[in-house]
Motif scaffolding. Sequence first.
Motif, PDB file in Angstrom:
ATOM      1  N   ARG A 104       0.818  -1.212   0.000  1.00  0.00           N
ATOM      2  CA  ARG A 104       0.000   0.000   0.000  1.00  0.00           C
ATOM      3  C   ARG A 104       0.857   1.270   0.000  1.00  0.00           C
ATOM      4  O   ARG A 104       0.502   2.261  -0.627  1.00  0.00           O
ATOM      5  N   ASP A 126      -0.892  -6.464   0.559  1.00  0.00           N
ATOM      6  CA  ASP A 126      -1.769  -6.217   1.700  1.00  0.00           C
ATOM      7  C   ASP A 126      -3.099  -5.674   1.185  1.00  0.00           C
ATOM      8  O   ASP A 126      -3.350  -5.657  -0.021  1.00  0.00           O
ATOM      9  N   HIS A 127      -3.927  -5.216   2.090  1.00  0.00           N
ATOM     10  CA  HIS A 127      -5.293  -4.834   1.728  1.00  0.00           C
ATOM     11  C   HIS A 127      -5.316  -3.624   0.804  1.00  0.00           C
ATOM     12  O   HIS A 127      -4.627  -2.634   1.038  1.00  0.00           O
ATOM     13  N   ASP A 129      -8.246  -1.545  -2.270  1.00  0.00           N
ATOM     14  CA  ASP A 129      -9.675  -1.296  -2.478  1.00  0.00           C
ATOM     15  C   ASP A 129     -10.379  -2.423  -3.228  1.00  0.00           C
ATOM     16  O   ASP A 129     -11.513  -2.772  -2.921  1.00  0.00           O
ATOM     17  N   ARG A 130      -9.708  -3.004  -4.240  1.00  0.00           N
ATOM     18  CA  ARG A 130     -10.423  -3.953  -5.082  1.00  0.00           C
ATOM     19  C   ARG A 130      -9.451  -4.823  -5.878  1.00  0.00           C
ATOM     20  O   ARG A 130      -8.420  -4.347  -6.350  1.00  0.00           O
ATOM     21  N   ASP A 145     -12.857   3.562  -5.805  1.00  0.00           N
ATOM     22  CA  ASP A 145     -11.659   2.722  -5.750  1.00  0.00           C
ATOM     23  C   ASP A 145     -10.444   3.516  -6.215  1.00  0.00           C
ATOM     24  O   ASP A 145     -10.475   4.175  -7.259  1.00  0.00           O
ATOM     25  N   TRP A 216      -5.776 -15.094  -1.914  1.00  0.00           N
ATOM     26  CA  TRP A 216      -6.660 -14.013  -2.356  1.00  0.00           C
ATOM     27  C   TRP A 216      -7.926 -14.500  -3.052  1.00  0.00           C
ATOM     28  O   TRP A 216      -8.813 -13.700  -3.358  1.00  0.00           O
ATOM     29  N   HIS A 219     -11.322 -13.393  -1.822  1.00  0.00           N
ATOM     30  CA  HIS A 219     -11.736 -12.019  -2.101  1.00  0.00           C
ATOM     31  C   HIS A 219     -12.424 -11.917  -3.458  1.00  0.00           C
ATOM     32  O   HIS A 219     -13.220 -11.001  -3.684  1.00  0.00           O
TER      33      HIS A 219
END
Length: 340
Positions: A104, A126-127, A129-130, A145, A216, A219
């Motif tokens: 990020r 890591d985390h 938006d999409r 996003d 992933w 997700h």
Amino acid sequence: MTQRAPIRVGIMGFGQTGRQIFELASRSDDIEVVAIADIGKPEILHYLLCSEVEQPERHRLEGNFLVNERCRARLMEIDRPAEMPWDIFGVDIVIDSTGKYREREFMASHLQNGAPRVLLRTLPADHIDRIVIPGLNADSVSVDDRMISAGSATTSALALLLSSLGDRFAIECGSMTTIHAFTSDQALQDYAGSDFRRSRSAAKNIIPNTHEASLWLGHILPAFDGKILTSALNVPVQEGCLLDVNLIMRDADVEVEQINEAMRAAAARHPDIIGVVEDPIVSSDVIGNPLSLLFDAKGTIKAGANTVKTLSWYENLGHAARLLDVVRLYHALDQQQEAA
């Protein structure tokens, strides 16, 4: 009628994927690459591009600009996202095709330097938006996003296969091994690196490797969260990859031809993304194929009562094409918001 302005794209990293994105954009009617950040010297980047496209004469080097009839892209000898001034180029989106800056903090550097959005060609670290896989979850995107990933070539192929079969059959669990062309971060000669096996020569070994798709997948496809194990074998071929997937079906009555028919139906629904090949092809036959998944109907096998094995082909060009599909997807969202 007023002609719409092209989508202005910046590229970070002019390796294989970056060059493929540039070539595809140069043949489009809606995307213009305006800036490219790479540590390489302009004359070498131009040379590499021309060495692998069908019409190298289309691309000219004019000082620090890579030019063709569609694009005039400024080449910037820059290595890190924090150093690249995207704001002076008026980009609509930046594609980070380096494969290195997946965290990020690096994506935030692109945004802080003037990129309205940043799109990774890899899975994130890591985390974000999409994660967007065209043909699968494009309807989930939001105009808000900012940090986006298009997955990876392997992840897209696997997710499209699982979704296509999961729509028709109940799948208990499974495993995937990608028999993958060697990559640019592998050593051609034995060379000490951070991993024992990946320290061995990519040019003369089959090298077992891990793959992050399983981390992933939930997700992208919540129904398969925790159900699929993923791994890789890097092999001494330069292009062309094979997806070897074994699935445990809930229903013992599922037969090979039903699996193949389900994939033929998926290809009919998504003809620009999924294909089915009925011929006995090999890896070199898939080079230059722009699809994300080329299902091999001759490779489907049933073992025992519930196990089905499938083979599918893919190569990096298909992933480069999907990256531009994601660019178009977000541009359409922005236009809808502006028109509202």
